[in-house]
Motif scaffolding. Structure first.
Motif, PDB file in Angstrom:
ATOM      1  N   ILE A 130       0.846  -1.144  -0.036  1.00  0.00           N
ATOM      2  CA  ILE A 130      -0.182   0.034   0.045  1.00  0.00           C
ATOM      3  C   ILE A 130       0.734   1.285   0.111  1.00  0.00           C
ATOM      4  CG2 ILE A 130      -1.785   1.217   1.514  1.00  0.00           C
ATOM      5  CD1 ILE A 130      -2.820  -1.399   2.440  1.00  0.00           C
ATOM      6  N   PHE A 131       1.940   1.178   0.916  1.00  0.00           N
ATOM      7  CA  PHE A 131       2.954   2.504   0.997  1.00  0.00           C
ATOM      8  C   PHE A 131       4.029   2.399   0.305  1.00  0.00           C
ATOM      9  CE2 PHE A 131      -0.064   2.215   4.659  1.00  0.00           C
ATOM     10  CZ  PHE A 131      -0.910   3.362   4.483  1.00  0.00           C
ATOM     11  N   GLN A 258       1.026   6.416  -0.545  1.00  0.00           N
ATOM     12  CA  GLN A 258       0.435   5.324  -1.170  1.00  0.00           C
ATOM     13  C   GLN A 258       0.953   5.049  -2.586  1.00  0.00           C
ATOM     14  OE1 GLN A 258      -3.849   4.456  -1.122  1.00  0.00           O
ATOM     15  NE2 GLN A 258      -3.781   5.096   0.822  1.00  0.00           N
ATOM     16  N   GLU A 259       1.426   3.809  -2.811  1.00  0.00           N
ATOM     17  CA  GLU A 259       2.161   3.448  -4.261  1.00  0.00           C
ATOM     18  C   GLU A 259       1.252   3.938  -5.335  1.00  0.00           C
ATOM     19  OE1 GLU A 259       4.759   1.997  -4.940  1.00  0.00           O
ATOM     20  OE2 GLU A 259       5.362   0.588  -3.218  1.00  0.00           O
TER      21      GLU A 259
END
Length: 259
Positions: A130-131, A258-259
């Motif tokens: 997610i990050f 976030q990605e």
């Protein structure tokens, strides 16, 4: 007069012995906690690496522009197994840790803590999906600095934090209820509120647990039960470990990119 000097000398020697033992005890607490954190980080990173791939061949789901879940990732995060992964650490704390502390040796308790840390790493592996790695690292460093300051305060303050600790632990129960409710509501504003409140609660608990670990050692140091003190050090490491990880996760909600 000579008898008084003898008593005073003996008391001073006993106090010095307790101070030396306390330093060793706290070093064991922080050392055990640090090893647990390392195990958690490595487990989370390893599982995330196995769960995500850039190759769409045999992937079970797409989670980004060029990121896909492997069969392991699908099993962990898309199947009912995700609930087991999510709640396994909490179940261990509620139903397993107390029994292990009562019946297990110090070596067994330490092994149990390290196994728990690995399971926690599996549970937290989704943050790597997610990050961004940079925001995870940045948040970890900020958490480490804040944790060090709070723990130092708990160790050095003369104020009794036991009353605050009772209040904060009650707050944790309310926080868990709110988090379970939000699993179904999926409310962004509610999650931000939970994160802010949770960050404050576990910041306070960090100071409280540090003082409690110190006071527990001082109260039992003269009993000579080294096995019990060793288990108490691991129990203290677990308390601080949980506070650190919760502060990190809640802070990640504000600082994470976030990605």
């Amino acid at each position: 007069m000579a008898q008084f000097d003898t008593i005073r000398t003996a008391a001073g020697a006993r106090a010095a012995q307790i101070d030396e033992g306390l330093r060793a005890h706290m070093n064991k607490v922080y050392g055990t906690m640090s090893v647990g954190m390392l195990i958690t980080a490595l487990a989370a990173w390893a599982i995330a690496g196995l769960a995500v791939t850039s190759d769409p061949t045999n992937a079970v789901a797409q989670i980004g522009a060029d990121r896909y879940l492997t069969s392991l990732g699908g099993a962990l995060f898309l199947s009912p197994l995700k609930w087991v992964v999510m709640f396994a650490p909490l179940g261990f704390l509620l139903f397993g840790w107390g029994a292990l502390m009562r019946r297990g040796s110090a070596a067994a308790v330490q092994l149990g803590f390290f196994i728990f840390a690995a399971v926690m790493g599996v549970s937290m592996s989704s943050i790597f999906m997610i990050f961004t790695p940079y925001s995870i690292t940045q948040t970890f460093l900020v958490t480490a600095i804040a944790f060090a300051g709070l723990s130092l305060f708990g160790y050095t303050t003369k104020r009794d934090l036991s009353g605050m600790g009772t209040f904060l632990i009650m707050g944790v129960i309310g926080l868990l209820v709110a988090m379970v409710i939000n699993l179904f509501l999926q409310s962004g504003p509610m999650m931000l509120a939970i994160s802010a409140i949770g960050l404050l609660i576990f910041a306070g608990l960090t100071a409280f647990y540090t003082q409690d670990i110190k006071n527990t050692y001082v109260a039992h140091a003269t009993h000579g039960d080294q096995e019990w003190l060793d288990k108490a050090a691991i129990d203290g490491a677990l308390s601080l470990y949980i506070s650190f990880l919760n502060m990190f996760q809640f802070l990640l909600m504000f600082m994470g990119q976030q990605e």
